[in-house]
Each structure stands twice: as C-alpha cells, then as structure tokens.
Design a protein around this motif. Structure first.
Motif, PDB file in Angstrom:
ATOM      1  N   ASP A 285      -2.524  20.326  13.307  1.00 13.88           N
ATOM      2  CA  ASP A 285      -2.391  19.204  14.250  1.00 13.88           C
ATOM      3  C   ASP A 285      -2.195  19.783  15.648  1.00 13.88           C
ATOM      4  O   ASP A 285      -1.079  20.164  16.017  1.00 13.88           O
ATOM      5  N   PRO A 286      -3.275  19.883  16.436  1.00 14.66           N
ATOM      6  CA  PRO A 286      -3.182  20.499  17.773  1.00 14.66           C
ATOM      7  C   PRO A 286      -2.198  19.806  18.713  1.00 14.66           C
ATOM      8  O   PRO A 286      -1.821  20.374  19.734  1.00 14.66           O
ATOM      9  N   GLN A 287      -1.786  18.595  18.375  1.00 17.13           N
ATOM     10  CA  GLN A 287      -0.837  17.868  19.220  1.00 17.13           C
ATOM     11  C   GLN A 287       0.525  17.719  18.539  1.00 17.13           C
ATOM     12  O   GLN A 287       1.267  16.783  18.846  1.00 17.13           O
TER      13      GLN A 287
ATOM     14  N   GLN B 190       4.830  28.388  29.582  1.00 18.97           N
ATOM     15  CA  GLN B 190       4.451  27.238  30.391  1.00 18.97           C
ATOM     16  C   GLN B 190       3.193  26.556  29.862  1.00 18.97           C
ATOM     17  O   GLN B 190       3.083  25.328  29.914  1.00 18.97           O
ATOM     18  N   SER B 191       2.257  27.345  29.329  1.00 12.77           N
ATOM     19  CA  SER B 191       1.019  26.720  28.844  1.00 12.77           C
ATOM     20  C   SER B 191       1.313  25.764  27.694  1.00 12.77           C
ATOM     21  O   SER B 191       0.761  24.653  27.635  1.00 12.77           O
ATOM     22  N   PHE B 192       2.176  26.149  26.767  1.00 13.14           N
ATOM     23  CA  PHE B 192       2.531  25.260  25.648  1.00 13.14           C
ATOM     24  C   PHE B 192       3.339  24.062  26.140  1.00 13.14           C
ATOM     25  O   PHE B 192       3.100  22.916  25.716  1.00 13.14           O
ATOM     26  N   LEU B 193       4.281  24.317  27.027  1.00  9.71           N
ATOM     27  CA  LEU B 193       5.158  23.241  27.501  1.00  9.71           C
ATOM     28  C   LEU B 193       4.391  22.229  28.348  1.00  9.71           C
ATOM     29  O   LEU B 193       4.626  21.015  28.240  1.00  9.71           O
TER      30      LEU B 193
ATOM     31  N   ARG C 284       2.762  12.825  27.856  1.00  7.57           N
ATOM     32  CA  ARG C 284       3.458  11.657  28.432  1.00  7.57           C
ATOM     33  C   ARG C 284       3.849  10.628  27.382  1.00  7.57           C
ATOM     34  O   ARG C 284       3.810   9.419  27.625  1.00  7.57           O
ATOM     35  N   THR C 285       4.205  11.095  26.180  1.00  4.41           N
ATOM     36  CA  THR C 285       4.678  10.154  25.161  1.00  4.41           C
ATOM     37  C   THR C 285       6.179   9.937  25.341  1.00  4.41           C
ATOM     38  O   THR C 285       6.831  10.590  26.162  1.00  4.41           O
TER      39      THR C 285
ATOM     40  N   VAL D 131       9.415  15.716  24.990  1.00  2.98           N
ATOM     41  CA  VAL D 131       8.638  15.720  26.231  1.00  2.98           C
ATOM     42  C   VAL D 131       9.569  15.955  27.420  1.00  2.98           C
ATOM     43  O   VAL D 131       9.287  16.781  28.304  1.00  2.98           O
ATOM     44  N   ASP D 132      10.697  15.260  27.446  1.00  8.94           N
ATOM     45  CA  ASP D 132      11.654  15.471  28.536  1.00  8.94           C
ATOM     46  C   ASP D 132      12.282  16.856  28.438  1.00  8.94           C
ATOM     47  O   ASP D 132      12.542  17.501  29.466  1.00  8.94           O
ATOM     48  N   SER D 133      12.516  17.322  27.210  1.00  2.80           N
ATOM     49  CA  SER D 133      13.052  18.670  27.042  1.00  2.80           C
ATOM     50  C   SER D 133      12.070  19.701  27.596  1.00  2.80           C
ATOM     51  O   SER D 133      12.475  20.698  28.204  1.00  2.80           O
ATOM     52  N   ALA D 134      10.778  19.461  27.374  1.00  2.00           N
ATOM     53  CA  ALA D 134       9.753  20.368  27.907  1.00  2.00           C
ATOM     54  C   ALA D 134       9.799  20.392  29.427  1.00  2.00           C
ATOM     55  O   ALA D 134       9.689  21.462  30.054  1.00  2.00           O
ATOM     56  N   ARG D 135       9.970  19.217  30.039  1.00  2.00           N
ATOM     57  CA  ARG D 135      10.066  19.157  31.507  1.00  2.00           C
ATOM     58  C   ARG D 135      11.245  19.985  32.010  1.00  2.00           C
ATOM     59  O   ARG D 135      11.121  20.758  32.971  1.00  2.00           O
TER      60      ARG D 135
END
Length: 539
Positions: A214-216, A238-241, A248-249, A254-258
């Motif tokens: 699952d690429p996503q 950074q590329s993965f994050l 943008r889900t 997602v917020d942790s990645a930011r």
C-alpha cells in the motif's frame, strides 16, 4: 507532549499514569475460524444467513451484523454459532464485558467451536490476563494449522508484543504476511517490533515492504520518516514525511509529520529518542492505554514492564494499584510480594502493602489471615487508617468464610470492579469499608446506579434508615423504571417500616403487590415488618 498525571488510590496504594500511545486494532476472523467446517456441521459454511453475517462484519457493519445474529439466535436457540458470532460482534463494538459473558454462554453450548479460542485470545488480552491470552492464541493457531488463518497469527503477535516477546511476535507476523499477501499491517507491525529491538535495518525493510502493498500506508510512511531522521538521513526522512503530509487527510500522523519536518528544518533531530528501552516502552504504553480507557490492556503492559525490571519500585507500585483497582486478587498478591521483596526501609509503603494483603484475604473470606496483615499494618503506623477501620468491622469468626467472588468474574472497567469490591466488603459485614468504596465509584461515575443502590442498602444494614430513604427517593425521581425497581421499593418499604412511617411503607408495598404479589408472603416474615404483619396487605 503535555504530561498528564493521575493518582488513583485503592486500599491506600497509589499509582501514576500518563498519556502516549494507541492500541492495535483487532481483526474479524474469516470463515475458517468463524464457522464449523463440513466435518462438524455440513451446511454452516453454505448457510446464506451465516455468510451474510460474515460479509457485514468484514465490511465493518457490526450493528447490521448483530441484527442478523439476534434473529439467528431466536430461530436456533440450541446452536452455539449464533451466540459465538454475537460475542465476536460485541467485542468489535467495544462491549467487552457482554462479549466475555456471551462467549462463556456459547462455550457451554459448543465448547469445541472453532472461534472459541480465537475470541478468548482477543478478550483475555483486552482483560490483561496474560497466560490465558497466550494459551488461547496458541490453541487457535494449532486448531487451524492446515488452513489459511492470518488473523489468528496476527492476534497472537499482538499478545506476544504486549508481553515483550518481539522476536516471537515477528515470526507470527511473518506467517500472517505469508498467508495474506495484501495486508500491509502485518509488515508494519513487524517494523515496529524491530524498532523495539533497536534493529533499524530490519524495521526499514519491513516498512518498505508494507509500502509495496500500500504505497499510501500512512503509519509506514511516518515511521520511515522518523527512522531516517534519527539516523540523520534528513533528505530521505523529509521525502517520506512530505509524501505523508501532502495527503492532507485527518489522520493524526499527518500533523505529527508536519511537526517532525519542522524539527528537521530547525536542526533539532538530536532531541528525538534513538533507542527503545523495553521497560520504559511498556510503562509508557500502559500509561497511554490507561488514559485511553483501555484498562485491561494497560494492566497487560504494566505486567510486562514490571517483569522486565522487578526492582523498580514505582513500576511495581503501579502494577499493584492497577491490579487491585480491577479486582485481580491473585495478581495483586503476587505483585505485592515482589514489591515487598524489593523495598528496603520504607515503613509507609510496607504498611500499605500489608493493609492491601489484609483486604485481599478479607475479600476471599480468609478472616484469620486478614486480621494478621491488618495488625502488621497497624504496627507500622497504618498511614491511611484503613487497617484500623477494617479490624473494627472484621467478622469475629476466625475460620474461613466461603468466598463470594467467582473465579470467572473479570472486570474491564474500574467502576464496575470497585462496585463489586464494595459488595464483597458489605457481604462480610465490613460496611464502613464498603461505603468508602462506593464513594470512590460515584466520584468516578456520579450516575453509577448500582453504587447508589448499594450505598442505600449498606446504610440500611447499619441502621441509618433516613440516609437510605434519602438516596432511594432521589433515585426514584431520576430513574423511576430502572431494572432493579422492585427491589428498590422493597428496601424503601423496609426503611419506612423501621422508621415507623406506615403510610409510606404501605405505598411501597402496594407497588410490590401490583407487580409481584407472591413476594409479600416472604416479606411478611422479614423482621422489618414484624409490627405490621396484621395488615390486610400481608393476608
């Protein structure tokens, strides 16, 4: 992350818990586990109604599946499969206590049903009963060793991981991934377990394999970003994050990645933990799970933390407190013994431990042993005055009294366990202790009906009829049709009889007469009504 600390006391034992992680999700079993094979039941796996239940459940439509199961149970009351399917659905719906009771009922009908041990694996893990969860998981796998049952291997892996057996868990996950070539979760969990083992290369390979499926896959993307960040591979991180953040889900990762991207840009990656310390990992998970209301899972994880570092006094205290809170008497006793073996000159903690051991024996009906431990606590100062209160109420009989706690009674919620603890104290005539426990329940849950009714009954037993009446009349106004309303009116009638208020006594007895008149024959003999047996009502 903001630190949140709770102090909870049971029998004077205190423990602190904080916030961090989330539990892994359970899996709905496939047809190999959920239904009898043709050797035992020729038509089960061809039955369109059973297949409809499985289809709905596999799509997450558990409420709709429950409606089908309830109809099936009405049509086939002697069959175990509808009952066991209902237990599995109740588990998925988060109704764990009902799931456990329903499964026990189903096991009595068909003890060899192929889903029994699978369900036990899940439920006992949720309860924090380590040995029974492991054993049930193993039996579930052995039962189906010639079939494709990736979900059984996955559930076993979750139990092993909670127990700190990560290498063994990864072998189970590897088997699950081999049997199901589509689900990325098995590989992601392998990666997380390798992270726990501080094998970053193996963790990376597992996360990458999950992304192939699952690429996503959000969790794997985040973990790859974190893994490369702690190794200072910042461009890769950074590329993965950024791939994850770009989705943008509403997923919390997602917020942790930011936030992690911001740390990389500001050169703060050295602040990230680079290694897992197993005992601290399980302690942190226990704290997080407790905060999330997953009390049995929190108990499971703290047992692992305590086993990995038995000389760590705070961890052992948490284990004692949580085991006691959930009324796990044997586990509490063994945890106290470990604690006592590893504390030096700490008279306060030793006194609290003896007091708790006194409670354990009192709750089992072992009054002679209870008295000994309460006296030891008194000699060390009895810091919470619970030993003194207990000794003043302890039954004088030095012989064992039959225990009132059934071994199958297991609790998921602290309020339910505490309420039962109060009922046990009351059963043994320790009414002050019972009232104190009911008060704790009502602080946790001000609307806990049984704790209110039990408080009223205990006040009656201590001759405080006015207090009992006050509580019961308030309940009558707020819950005029609650499930125990008949017993409620009986107790009110007895209270008013003891107060000499004949009109109010008669009012409540008339309710009894209208709803279950045969009870009046027995009530006539109750000492509370000895001055009113001449009334027409009792004839």
């Amino acid at each position: 992350m903001k630190r949140i600390t709770h102090w909870i006391g049971v029998g004077g034992v205190l423990f602190a818990l904080l916030l961090q992680a989330t539990p892994a999700a359970a899996t709905w079993p496939g047809i190999e586990i959920a239904l009898w094979d043709p050797h035992f039941a020729k038509h089960d796996r061809k039955d369109p109604q059973y297949l409809k239940v499985l289809e709905l459940a596999q799509n997450g439509q558990f409420t709709e599946a429950m409606q089908w199961v309830d109809r099936l149970h009405e049509e086939r009351p002697s069959k175990g499969t509808p009952v066991i399917l209902k237990a599995l659905l109740l588990y998925e719906l988060g109704q764990y206590r009902d799931a456990h009771q329903t499964l026990l009922h189903g096991r009595n009908i068909q003890p060899r049903h192929p889903a029994i041990h699978y369900a036990n694996c899940e439920i006992y893990r949720k309860l924090g009963v380590v040995d029974l969860s492991k054993r049930s998981c193993e039996i579930a796998i052995n039962q189906h060793q010639h079939a494709q049952v990736p979900e059984a291997h996955y559930e076993y892996a979750l139990t092993l991981a909670a127990n700190g057996e990560m290498s063994k868990a990864n072998r189970a996950l590897q088997e699950a991934a081999a049997q199901d070539a589509t689900d990325p979760v098995y590989l992601y969990e392998q990666g997380m377990n390798s992270f726990y083992l501080n094998d970053l290369h193996a963790a990376e390979q597992a996360f990458l394999k999950a992304l192939e499926r699952d690429p996503q896959h959000i969790d794997s993307l985040y973990q790859l970003g974190y893994l490369h960040a702690v190794q200072n591979h910042l461009e890769k991180a950074q590329s993965f994050l950024e791939q994850l953040y770009g989705m943008r889900t509403s997923h919390p990762k997602v917020d942790s990645a930011r936030q992690l991207i911001e740390m990389i840009k500001k050169g703060r990656v050295d602040e990230l933990p680079k290694r897992v310390i197993p005992q601290e990992y399980h302690l942190s998970r226990s704290r997080s799970l407790y905060q999330a209301g997953e009390y049995g899972l929190a108990l499971f994880e703290i047992q692992t933390a305590a086993r990995l570092n038995p000389k760590d006094k705070p961890t052992q205290e948490i284990l004692v407190g949580l085991a006691s809170l959930l009324l796990r008497l044997d586990l509490t006793e063994s945890a106290i013994e470990t604690l006592l073996a590893n504390i030096d000159n700490d008279p306060i903690l030793r006194a609290k431990s003896y007091q708790e051991l006194g409670d354990l024996n009192a709750l089992r009906g072992n009054m002679k042993e209870a008295r000994t431990f309460y006296q030891k606590s008194m000699e060390l100062g009895d810091p919470d005055n619970l030993a003194k209160t207990s000794l003043s109420e302890l039954p004088p009989n030095q012989h064992d009294i039959p225990g009132a706690l059934h071994p199958d009674e297991l609790f998921f919620q602290p309020a339910e366990a505490l309420n039962r603890r109060g009922e046990l104290f009351s059963h043994y005539g320790m009414h002050k202790r019972a009232l104190a426990v009911y008060s704790m329940v009502l602080r946790m849950d001000p609307n806990h009906l049984m704790a209110k009714l039990n408080t009223a009954a205990t006040h009656y037993n201590t001759g405080e009829y006015g207090r009992s009446i006050s509580i019961l009349e308030k309940i009558s106004m707020r819950h005029p049709n609650h499930p125990y309303i008949l017993s409620h009116h009986v107790l009110l009638a007895k209270c008013y009889a003891q107060k000499g208020d004949e009109p109010q006594m008669v009012r409540n007895l008339l309710y009894v007469k209208e709803n279950k008149p045969e009870i009046l024959v027995t009530l006539k003999l109750d000492p509370a009504f000895k001055n009113y047996r001449h009334l027409e009502l009792f004839r």
